[in-house]
Design an enzyme around this catalytic site. Structure first.
Site, mmCIF file in Angstrom:
data_model
loop_
_atom_site.group_PDB
_atom_site.id
_atom_site.type_symbol
_atom_site.label_atom_id
_atom_site.label_comp_id
_atom_site.label_asym_id
_atom_site.label_seq_id
_atom_site.Cartn_x
_atom_site.Cartn_y
_atom_site.Cartn_z
ATOM 1 N N CYS A 87 -6.953 -13.396 -21.038
ATOM 2 C CA CYS A 87 -6.823 -14.849 -20.878
ATOM 3 C C CYS A 87 -7.346 -15.629 -22.081
ATOM 4 O O CYS A 87 -7.377 -16.863 -22.054
ATOM 5 C CB CYS A 87 -7.545 -15.318 -19.621
ATOM 6 S SG CYS A 87 -9.366 -15.304 -19.744
ATOM 7 N N CYS A 120 -11.395 -12.889 -24.628
ATOM 8 C CA CYS A 120 -10.820 -12.001 -23.609
ATOM 9 C C CYS A 120 -9.390 -11.616 -24.002
ATOM 10 O O CYS A 120 -8.567 -12.489 -24.327
ATOM 11 C CB CYS A 120 -10.809 -12.690 -22.254
ATOM 12 S SG CYS A 120 -9.978 -11.733 -20.943
ATOM 13 N N ASP A 138 0.861 -1.189 0.000
ATOM 14 C CA ASP A 138 0.000 0.000 0.000
ATOM 15 C C ASP A 138 0.891 1.231 0.000
ATOM 16 O O ASP A 138 1.811 1.325 0.807
ATOM 17 C CB ASP A 138 -0.921 0.021 1.225
ATOM 18 C CG ASP A 138 -2.115 0.943 1.034
ATOM 19 O OD1 ASP A 138 -1.905 2.145 0.741
ATOM 20 O OD2 ASP A 138 -3.260 0.484 1.183
ATOM 21 N N LYS A 196 0.526 3.001 5.591
ATOM 22 C CA LYS A 196 -0.420 1.934 5.930
ATOM 23 C C LYS A 196 0.243 0.561 5.966
ATOM 24 O O LYS A 196 -0.084 -0.274 6.818
ATOM 25 C CB LYS A 196 -1.579 1.918 4.932
ATOM 26 C CG LYS A 196 -2.575 3.036 5.112
ATOM 27 C CD LYS A 196 -3.747 2.868 4.148
ATOM 28 C CE LYS A 196 -4.733 4.009 4.282
ATOM 29 N NZ LYS A 196 -5.868 3.885 3.337
ATOM 30 N N ARG A 253 -13.236 2.207 9.441
ATOM 31 C CA ARG A 253 -13.396 0.861 8.895
ATOM 32 C C ARG A 253 -12.084 0.095 8.718
ATOM 33 O O ARG A 253 -12.096 -1.126 8.610
ATOM 34 C CB ARG A 253 -14.083 0.944 7.526
ATOM 35 C CG ARG A 253 -13.242 1.664 6.493
ATOM 36 C CD ARG A 253 -14.017 2.257 5.345
ATOM 37 N NE ARG A 253 -13.134 3.002 4.436
ATOM 38 C CZ ARG A 253 -12.693 4.227 4.672
ATOM 39 N NH1 ARG A 253 -13.035 4.856 5.780
ATOM 40 N NH2 ARG A 253 -11.906 4.836 3.818
ATOM 41 N N CYS A 302 -14.908 5.597 -2.110
ATOM 42 C CA CYS A 302 -15.578 5.797 -0.831
ATOM 43 C C CYS A 302 -15.352 7.208 -0.296
ATOM 44 O O CYS A 302 -16.129 7.698 0.520
ATOM 45 C CB CYS A 302 -15.127 4.745 0.179
ATOM 46 S SG CYS A 302 -13.383 4.806 0.615
#
Length: 251
Positions: free
Chosen positions: A246, A243, A59, A83, A70, A186
């Site tokens: 893949c 795809c 991170d 973090k 949270r 968020c």
């Protein structure tokens, strides 16, 4: 396992599906967790407590006061700290017998590919499509199982993309990289605190199942959660032969 490990993991060992053999698989495993935020926090918690031998936590962000509603890896005293480093401190207190590697950086390109290649399982706990697609490409390239989760407002989703099996879809089969999707964060839309706990914990559960080779994973299925009504929806996801990521696998 030594006596302390036999005692620490005794409740796993009592499970016929896991036992000593399964617990030893967990101890020998290497999990790569992309993101130490809302999803990565509970996911990493349970990987560490379950005894996954090496957890690499990635991170590039720092702990902010708004995270603490949270992101349970972190504490008020660690506001301003990276973090990944904060997560490492927490996980080492939970289980000092495992190895925790903290990478305070944004991994991409060859660096990401090398980390994925070393992993037994990858948990995508990021919050943007660019990272999710990059992680998926690396997992397909190296045939490493990917446990993907997402959560925003009161809506969550989780699936497993397992490139070890030629008939299973990858993340790009579900969300084609050439299509535009609304990027919702968020920080602007909000997120229900327990929702990331539910999805992140399920990511840990799927990762542990993949490592120990028990039960049936979510490969080929997408679970959607409406936390307002606590209703789950299961959707079958087929592999897309065309795809761009893949499509040529197994040919």
């Amino acid at each position: 396992m030594n006596d302390n490990q036999l005692l620490r993991y005794s409740r796993h060992i009592l499970l016929d599906d896991i036992g000593i053999e399964g617990q030893e698989k967990l101890l020998a495993a290497r999990a790569l967790v992309i993101g130490a935020g809302g999803l990565g926090s509970p996911a990493a918690y349970y990987l560490a407590s379950a005894g996954v031998g090496k957890i690499t936590l990635v991170d590039n962000d720092s702990v902010d006061l708004t995270n603490l509603q949270r992101q349970i890896l972190h504490t008020t005293e660690r506001v301003g700290q990276p973090k990944a480093q904060s997560g490492k401190q927490t996980l080492e207190k939970i289980n000092p017998d495992i190895e925790i590697v903290a990478l305070s950086e944004r991994v991409e390109g060859e660096r990401l590919s090398a980390l994925v290649a070393q992993a037994s399982v990858v948990l995508d706990c990021s919050d943007n499509f660019t990272t999710r697609h990059a992680v998926n490409r690396a997992c397909v390239e190296h045939e490493v199982p990917l446990v993907s989760g997402a959560a925003i407002r009161f809506d969550g989703q989780i699936s497993v993309f397992d490139a070890r099996h030629a008939d299973t879809p990858c993340y790009a089969c579900l969300f084609p990289p050439d299509q535009e999707f609304e990027e919702v964060l968020c920080s602007t839309m909000g997120v229900f605190a327990p929702l990331v706990g539910i999805i992140g914990t399920m990511q840990a559960a799927e990762a542990l199942k993949v490592i120990a080779d028990i039960g049936e994973s979510l490969a080929g299925r997408l679970l959607l959660l409406d936390a307002r009504h606590m209703e789950w929806t299961s959707i079958r996801v087929a592999r897309n032969a065309g795809c761009p990521v893949c499509g040529t696998r197994g040919c």
